[in-house]
Design an enzyme around this catalytic site. Structure first.
Site, PDB file in Angstrom:
ATOM      1  N   HIS A 149       0.826  -1.359  -0.068  1.00  0.00           N
ATOM      2  CA  HIS A 149       0.185   0.053   0.115  1.00  0.00           C
ATOM      3  C   HIS A 149       0.899   1.242  -0.008  1.00  0.00           C
ATOM      4  O   HIS A 149       1.923   1.293   0.607  1.00  0.00           O
ATOM      5  CB  HIS A 149      -1.097  -0.030   1.113  1.00  0.00           C
ATOM      6  CG  HIS A 149      -0.320   0.093   2.357  1.00  0.00           C
ATOM      7  ND1 HIS A 149      -0.180   1.151   3.039  1.00  0.00           N
ATOM      8  CD2 HIS A 149      -0.038  -0.823   3.396  1.00  0.00           C
ATOM      9  CE1 HIS A 149       0.112   1.088   4.219  1.00  0.00           C
ATOM     10  NE2 HIS A 149       0.315  -0.105   4.506  1.00  0.00           N
ATOM     11  N   ASP A 207       6.052   2.279   7.235  1.00  0.00           N
ATOM     12  CA  ASP A 207       4.703   1.541   6.837  1.00  0.00           C
ATOM     13  C   ASP A 207       3.922   2.295   5.670  1.00  0.00           C
ATOM     14  O   ASP A 207       3.266   3.321   6.208  1.00  0.00           O
ATOM     15  CB  ASP A 207       3.790   1.427   8.023  1.00  0.00           C
ATOM     16  CG  ASP A 207       2.483   0.840   7.939  1.00  0.00           C
ATOM     17  OD1 ASP A 207       2.353   0.249   6.819  1.00  0.00           O
ATOM     18  OD2 ASP A 207       1.727   0.615   8.806  1.00  0.00           O
ATOM     19  N   GLU A 219      -5.239   1.470   2.341  1.00  0.00           N
ATOM     20  CA  GLU A 219      -4.848   0.427   3.064  1.00  0.00           C
ATOM     21  C   GLU A 219      -5.359   0.756   4.569  1.00  0.00           C
ATOM     22  O   GLU A 219      -5.859   0.043   5.410  1.00  0.00           O
ATOM     23  CB  GLU A 219      -3.663  -0.043   2.798  1.00  0.00           C
ATOM     24  CG  GLU A 219      -3.641  -1.514   3.761  1.00  0.00           C
ATOM     25  CD  GLU A 219      -3.100  -1.572   5.207  1.00  0.00           C
ATOM     26  OE1 GLU A 219      -3.064  -2.590   6.043  1.00  0.00           O
ATOM     27  OE2 GLU A 219      -2.687  -0.452   5.689  1.00  0.00           O
ATOM     28  N   GLU A 220      -4.775   1.903   5.047  1.00  0.00           N
ATOM     29  CA  GLU A 220      -5.024   2.226   6.464  1.00  0.00           C
ATOM     30  C   GLU A 220      -6.225   2.656   6.823  1.00  0.00           C
ATOM     31  O   GLU A 220      -6.261   2.771   8.295  1.00  0.00           O
ATOM     32  CB  GLU A 220      -3.841   3.504   6.748  1.00  0.00           C
ATOM     33  CG  GLU A 220      -2.483   3.290   6.438  1.00  0.00           C
ATOM     34  CD  GLU A 220      -1.727   2.325   7.625  1.00  0.00           C
ATOM     35  OE1 GLU A 220      -2.405   1.892   8.339  1.00  0.00           O
ATOM     36  OE2 GLU A 220      -0.397   2.312   7.358  1.00  0.00           O
TER      37      GLU A 220
HETATM   38 ZN   LIG Z   1       0.915  -0.977   6.604  1.00  0.00          ZN
END
Ligand SMILES: [Zn+2]
Length: 335
Positions: free
Chosen positions: A66, A169, A201-202
């Site tokens: 992502h 991330d 995604e988050e």
């Molecule tokens: Zn992630």
């Protein structure tokens, strides 16, 4: 790998506003693929076509990481110029407290709790962004309702091959896919490889689902960070920074397909690629969205073990990301 990761980390791109990071990734991945497109939701998909003519044995392999990151959205501006925000994604307010932040327009500020609020009582409505404005009028000249802010991007080298900063991330997952595409570019491969860089995604793994529906893959591998059990006071668990690519078996949203897990384990052992097993008792990634999209697919995940996830000092090991590249290549070869 470090330089690719740094380039990707330094471009702020919150969930739902991934335009800038997508443009940069497109520039990097396009020369490594046969075609490249952006779908309706904003997922970037690059395709390397397989060379087998036998349509029965040709598989579609979707690789996914992502592009988005967590952050804040402006909801209200106080008379004194302080900016009220709501969170986008799973923000750890203790970790984000007193951080420098930057808006999509490049306005800088600091995220701070209201005076006297104790850490135990932290919630988004007790936090403000202070951009140094003397009044609401001055703040409104630079910030609008609905603007997005993220914690300042950064990346630093630590001991050995360890790095820290944000948003590791999941820019580290994106970097793994770019390095993998570089490695596979001139190698013949029977199968179609789809490099999918997903959005949102988050906020609930929203982008990967339509991306997978569009591709309809036979196999999928997702690259994302995973929490570790290697810090002082951490709950005992197997995953540790620097111990290799983490083959996900389960997290709270997915049970990875047994063929994918077994194949990853056996090729890692056969080729001597550093690896470890991951069972996460919390969290989830795009893996579950992809697994359940359309008619379903054989989905698994390779995680990059990361300490202090969702803070401004996420910490990972470049060697683990490199092991993910090597293991992915061996996995694709084995199909
Ligand atoms: Zn992630």
């Amino acid at each position: 790998m470090y330089n690719t990761l740094k380039t990707l980390c330094l471009i702020p791109s919150i969930s739902g506003r991934e335009e800038r990071i997508r443009e940069k990734i497109k520039e990097m991945i396009s020369p490594l693929a046969d075609e490249c497109y952006t779908d309706n939701l904003g997922n970037l998909i690059a395709v390397k076509r397989g060379n087998t003519k036998d349509s029965d044995s040709k598989k579609k392999i979707m690789l996914c990481a992502h592009m988005d990151e967590i952050g804040f959205i402006v909801t209200y501006i106080e008379e004194k110029g302080f900016i009220r925000v709501s969170t986008v994604g799973g923000i750890n307010l203790v970790a984000s407290s007193c951080s420098q932040v930057i808006s999509e327009r490049g306005v800088k500020g600091v995220l701070v709790p209201e005076s006297g609020v104790k850490a135990a009582d932290f919630s988004a409505d007790k936090f403000v962004i202070d951009i140094g404005a003397k009044s609401r009028k001055e703040a409104e000249r630079r910030v609008k309702i609905g603007d997005f802010f993220v914690v300042n991007p950064s990346l630093a080298r630590l001991c050995g091959s360890r790095v820290c900063g944000r948003p590791i991330d999941d820019r580290i997952g994106c970097a793994v896919m770019i390095k993998l595409a570089e490695s596979l570019k001139d190698k013949p491969c029977a199968h179609d490889i789809y490099y999918a860089f997903s959005v949102q995604e988050e906020v609930g793994c929203r982008g990967a689902k339509p991306a997978a529906f569009g591709i309809s893959p036979d196999y999928a591998l997702v690259y994302d960070v995973a929490g570790t059990g290697d810090t002082l006071g951490a709950k005992p668990m197997e995953c540790a920074v620097g111990h290799g690519a983490a083959i996900k078996i389960k997290d709270s949203s997915v049970i990875c397909h047994s063929e994918v897990v077994d194949r990853l384990r056996s090729v890692a052992e056969e080729k001597g690629i550093p690896h470890q097993l991951e069972i996460l008792t919390y969290g989830g990634t795009d893996t579950s969205s992809i697994q359940m999209s359309g008619f379903g697919c054989r989905a698994g995940a390779l995680s990059i073990p990361t300490r202090y996830i969702h803070s401004s000092v996420e910490m990972a090991d470049i060697a683990d990301a490199e092991a993910c590249v090597a293991l992915s290549e061996a996995f694709i070869e084995s199909i």
